[in-house]
Design an enzyme around this catalytic site. Structure first.
Site, mmCIF file in Angstrom:
data_model
loop_
_atom_site.group_PDB
_atom_site.id
_atom_site.type_symbol
_atom_site.label_atom_id
_atom_site.label_comp_id
_atom_site.label_asym_id
_atom_site.label_seq_id
_atom_site.Cartn_x
_atom_site.Cartn_y
_atom_site.Cartn_z
ATOM 1 C CE LYS A 166 -1.181 43.258 -19.483
ATOM 2 N NZ LYS A 166 -2.065 44.032 -18.611
ATOM 3 C CG HIS A 258 -1.644 38.783 -20.942
ATOM 4 N ND1 HIS A 258 -0.527 39.302 -21.556
ATOM 5 C CD2 HIS A 258 -1.717 39.412 -19.739
ATOM 6 C CE1 HIS A 258 0.041 40.195 -20.765
ATOM 7 N NE2 HIS A 258 -0.669 40.285 -19.664
#
Length: 505
Positions: A166, A258
């Protein structure tokens, strides 16, 4: 080997990896030395690596094979906290470590990398299987993927897969653009977007708890659940990463990936099977069911924050503006809270509260599911209003607690809250694999269940982007919470409007 149901494989964490090579771009960075190499060493320590397994580190730092091995030896010694350093295991592992220096934007790098891979394939019998891991600055993801394609490394004698860290884009448009560039070289089935939260035992155990037991699923809906709180708190500041962090912020850095993935795992519908495609289909469907906020909702259902200086425990803590590399006028959010609603029959009307931030009182990540109270008050006392809670602790200590009311011993009927606790360490008496051990193993055996698919990335950005855009266009009076506190007062007010309050972990 294709598994019809990977969760029914009794050797899911004991099976050995197939022969392959892992190419780690950004091999001189923190992620490689703190997480990736220690995770791979642990797999070697547990005898799960194939004899011909190899790692090729790629970075601009001018290192040879021996220099890379020495640096990784130090990393394993420093960061393998729960694994004994074994000289014999290390020597066998280190023989499979190699290094190629170069810049991901230089086509010549990929020519040298192709030569090294061919050499390793001959010497270590890797079968042409290669996992490429992009531990780079996000701006370099596309260049690395296209460089691999230009050198013909996207395909080979065996399988080729790409792991992408990410963030997956800066917004919806850039996420789509990045996907299109990567897909010029790798099919979507070969792209593994990693989210280490999904590799944590408690997050995986959400699926086991919900769908492996008969007592929870009937209660997992709007009739019985009052609201859900998801907290991801960090006690540290930006720790020397101020220049990077002020370009991201808490909303994009944590909630977009997340925490929305955690929410999708909590709230998804049951799957017909536990094949990767089925599980990811349901998580994607849930994310697409989250209602994007209208402009007037953003003002009441989202709260940005930024920490200011404070004295905590006899120590003077700097505010975000005083951190190295941070612009003194930065409006970056170091705290983000939001209320999300899922528009489906299971969850309609149930608020999902989410918060994350830097410089909060403690490091903790947990999910708290609060159930509706009993329909009739039969008892009296101070504890009568204490809610029933199911708490899933993700870090630092993984486990599950169920809080309910019980009669206090003695005369009369006085209720008090009690807990039933499950702790991984004490219950099983064995070590849990780290998130990166789990996810690296899954990528190499081709199990994408715990990885994020492109449609899930786009659905997450569709939820977060309206908030992100509104915050960028608003002049907030930052800082608005002191370091060492639980965030801005507006975050408490966001819950108080619905008669709720943040739980103190």
């Amino acid at each position: 080997m294709h598994l019809e149901n990977p969760f029914q494989d009794p050797l899911r964490f004991e099976r050995r990896m197939p022969e392959c090579a892992i190419v780690i771009f950004g091999a001189s960075g923190d992620l490689t030395k703190r997480k990736l190499i220690p995770a791979l060493y642990r797999l070697a320590y547990d005898r799960r690596l194939a004899a011909g397994f190899a790692v090729i580190g790629v970075s601009r730092t001018p290192l040879g094979d021996d220099g890379f091995r020495e640096k990784m030896r130090e990393a394993v010694r420093d960061f393998s906290e729960d694994t004994k350093f074994d000289e014999d295991v290390w020597n066998a592992f280190a023989r499979g470590l190699f290094y190629v220096a170069g810049d991901a934007g230089d086509p010549a790098l990929f020519v040298r990398l192709a030569q090294k891979l061919a050499e390793i394939e001959r010497e270590r019998q890797t079968g042409g299987n290669v996992l490429f891991y992009l531990s780079l600055q996000p701006s370099q993801y596309a260049a690395a993927a296209l460089g691999l394609g230009g050198a013909g490394l996207g395909k080979g004698n065996g399988w080729r897969r790409l792991v992408v860290e990410k963030p997956f884009g800066r917004d919806l448009a850039s996420a789509r653009e990045l996907s299109e560039q990567i897909h010029q070289v790798f099919d979507e089935s070969a792209v593994y977007r990693i989210d280490h939260y999904l590799g944590k035992e408690t997050v995986q155990n959400i699926l086991a708890m919900r769908f492996g037991n008969g007592i929870f699923e009937p209660l997992w809906n709007r009739r019985y659940v009052n609201h859900v709180q998801i907290t991801a708190a960090e006690s540290i500041g930006v720790e020397g990463r101020g220049a990077y962090y002020q370009e991201a912020g808490a909303l994009a850095d944590m909630i977009q990936n997340h925490l929305l993935q955690v929410m999708a795992t909590i709230a998804m519908e049951p799957t017909a099977s536990f094949r990767a495609a089925s599980v990811r289909d349901e998580r994607s469907k849930l994310l697409r069911s989250i209602r994007p906020m209208a402009p007037d909702e953003i003002r009441v259902n989202s709260v940005p924050g930024q920490y200011g200086p404070a004295r905590v425990g006899g120590e003077d803590l700097p505010g975000f503006h005083e951190e190295p590399g941070v612009d003194a006028q930065s409006r970056t959010d170091t705290y983000a809270a939001a209320t999300f609603f899922v528009e489906n029959w299971r969850w309609a009307g149930v608020p999902f509260y989410m918060r994350t931030g830097k410089r909060l009182p403690k490091r903790v990540t947990e999910i708290a599911i609060q159930f509706n109270p009993a329909p009739l008050t039969l008892f009296h006392g101070g504890a009568e209003g204490a809610p029933n809670l199911l708490i899933l602790r993700i870090q630092p200590e993984e486990g599950i607690s169920l809080k309910f009311l019980s009669k206090r011993p003695g005369a009369g009927v006085e209720l008090r809250p009690v807990s039933m606790d499950f702790n991984y360490g004490s219950s099983f008496g064995e070590r849990s694999p780290s998130a990166y051990e789990t996810l690296l193993l899954d990528a190499i055996v081709g199990d994408a269940t715990l990885y994020t698919r492109q449609d899930m990335v786009e659905a997450s950005w569709a939820v977060v982007e309206p908030i992100h855009n509104a915050w960028r266009e608003t002049a907030f009076d930052f800082p608005n919470y002191a370091a060492g506190t639980w965030g801005p007062a507006a975050s408490d007010q966001m819950l108080a409007r619905r008669g709720h309050a943040w739980r103190t972990p």
